[in-house]
Design an enzyme around this catalytic site. Structure first.
Site, short mmCIF file in Angstrom:
data_model
loop_
_atom_site.label_atom_id
_atom_site.label_comp_id
_atom_site.label_asym_id
_atom_site.label_seq_id
_atom_site.Cartn_x
_atom_site.Cartn_y
_atom_site.Cartn_z
N ASP A 18 68.63 115.64 -6.70
CA ASP A 18 69.52 115.28 -7.02
C ASP A 18 69.31 113.84 -7.84
OD1 ASP A 18 72.56 116.07 -6.46
OD2 ASP A 18 72.61 113.93 -6.79
N GLY A 30 85.25 119.60 -3.77
CA GLY A 30 83.69 118.83 -4.16
C GLY A 30 82.70 119.85 -4.97
N GLN A 31 82.76 121.37 -5.25
CA GLN A 31 81.74 121.02 -5.72
C GLN A 31 81.95 121.16 -7.26
OE1 GLN A 31 81.49 126.09 -5.68
NE2 GLN A 31 79.83 126.26 -7.10
N HIS A 78 74.15 125.83 -4.73
CA HIS A 78 73.11 124.89 -4.91
C HIS A 78 72.78 124.53 -3.56
CE1 HIS A 78 76.50 123.27 -6.85
NE2 HIS A 78 76.35 122.44 -5.98
N LEU A 79 71.81 124.88 -2.55
CA LEU A 79 71.94 123.93 -0.93
C LEU A 79 71.48 122.45 -1.45
CD1 LEU A 79 71.94 124.62 1.77
CD2 LEU A 79 69.86 125.87 1.53
P1 AMP Z 1 78.49 119.63 -6.39
O1 AMP Z 1 79.09 118.59 -6.60
O2 AMP Z 1 77.70 120.52 -4.68
O3 AMP Z 1 78.77 120.42 -6.98
O4 AMP Z 1 76.80 118.86 -6.23
C1 AMP Z 1 76.47 119.02 -7.54
C2 AMP Z 1 74.90 117.99 -7.72
O5 AMP Z 1 74.11 118.20 -8.29
C3 AMP Z 1 75.65 116.59 -7.26
O6 AMP Z 1 75.29 115.84 -6.24
C4 AMP Z 1 75.03 115.78 -9.06
O7 AMP Z 1 74.77 113.92 -8.65
C5 AMP Z 1 73.67 116.89 -9.20
N1 AMP Z 1 73.54 116.80 -10.34
C6 AMP Z 1 74.34 116.81 -11.73
N2 AMP Z 1 73.83 116.43 -12.65
C7 AMP Z 1 72.58 117.41 -11.92
C8 AMP Z 1 71.06 116.92 -12.75
N3 AMP Z 1 70.76 117.29 -14.29
N4 AMP Z 1 70.07 116.70 -11.96
C9 AMP Z 1 70.01 116.73 -10.93
N5 AMP Z 1 70.93 116.81 -10.35
C10 AMP Z 1 72.67 116.75 -11.02
#
Ligand code: AMP
Length: 119
Positions: A37, A98-99, A105-106
């Site tokens: 992440d 919060g998505q 993604h897990l």
């Molecule tokens: P969610 O909030 O469950 O949709 O999680 C999305 C996650 O993606 C967050 O924890 C972000 O920090 C992560 N994220 C966003 N952009 C990237 C990226 N380019 N590479 C890796 N993680 C990312």
């Protein structure tokens, strides 16, 4: 059914899976890719995603149950590789909880004490 050709042109995680956008990839399987992440919330914070595009965990489970199971076994493999017996797995489903990225993604979080319930 496994549909690894399903890609959304405007999806950030499809682009990381394809290599169009860089990611710190730590584990790959036939159906999954795991990468760190970008805004890690624990010493180990890895996202395990299906190669195919599904918007959330339930859609993946309905459309490709094998990939759904593989997300969990891949997360367990990453946790073990990073030396963690204890870890937390999280699927956020919907903007209201919060998505922010609508490619399943897990979250694998490990390496620090955690409280329950999560905020
Ligand atoms: P969610 O909030 O469950 O949709 O999680 C999305 C996650 O993606 C967050 O924890 C972000 O920090 C992560 N994220 C966003 N952009 C990237 C990226 N380019 N590479 C890796 N993680 C990312």
């Amino acid at each position: 059914m496994s549909d690894t050709s399903a890609v959304e042109s405007d999806c950030l995680f499809c682009k990381i899976v394809s290599g169009e956008i860089p990611g710190e990839i730590v584990h790959v399987t036939e159906r999954t890719v795991a990468f760190r992440d970008i805004n890690g919330q624990a010493p180990t914070h890895v996202l395990v995603v299906p190669r195919a595009h599904y918007p959330n965990a339930a859609a993946l489970a309905a459309g490709d149950p094998e990939a759904s199971a593989e997300l969990v076994t891949a997360a367990a493999a990453v946790a073990a590789a990073e030396g963690h017996d204890d870890y937390r797995l999280v699927f956020n489903t919907g903007a209201g909880v919060g998505q922010t990225v609508f490619h399943t993604h897990l979250h694998l979080l490990a390496g620090r004490a955690m409280t329950w319930p999560p905020g």
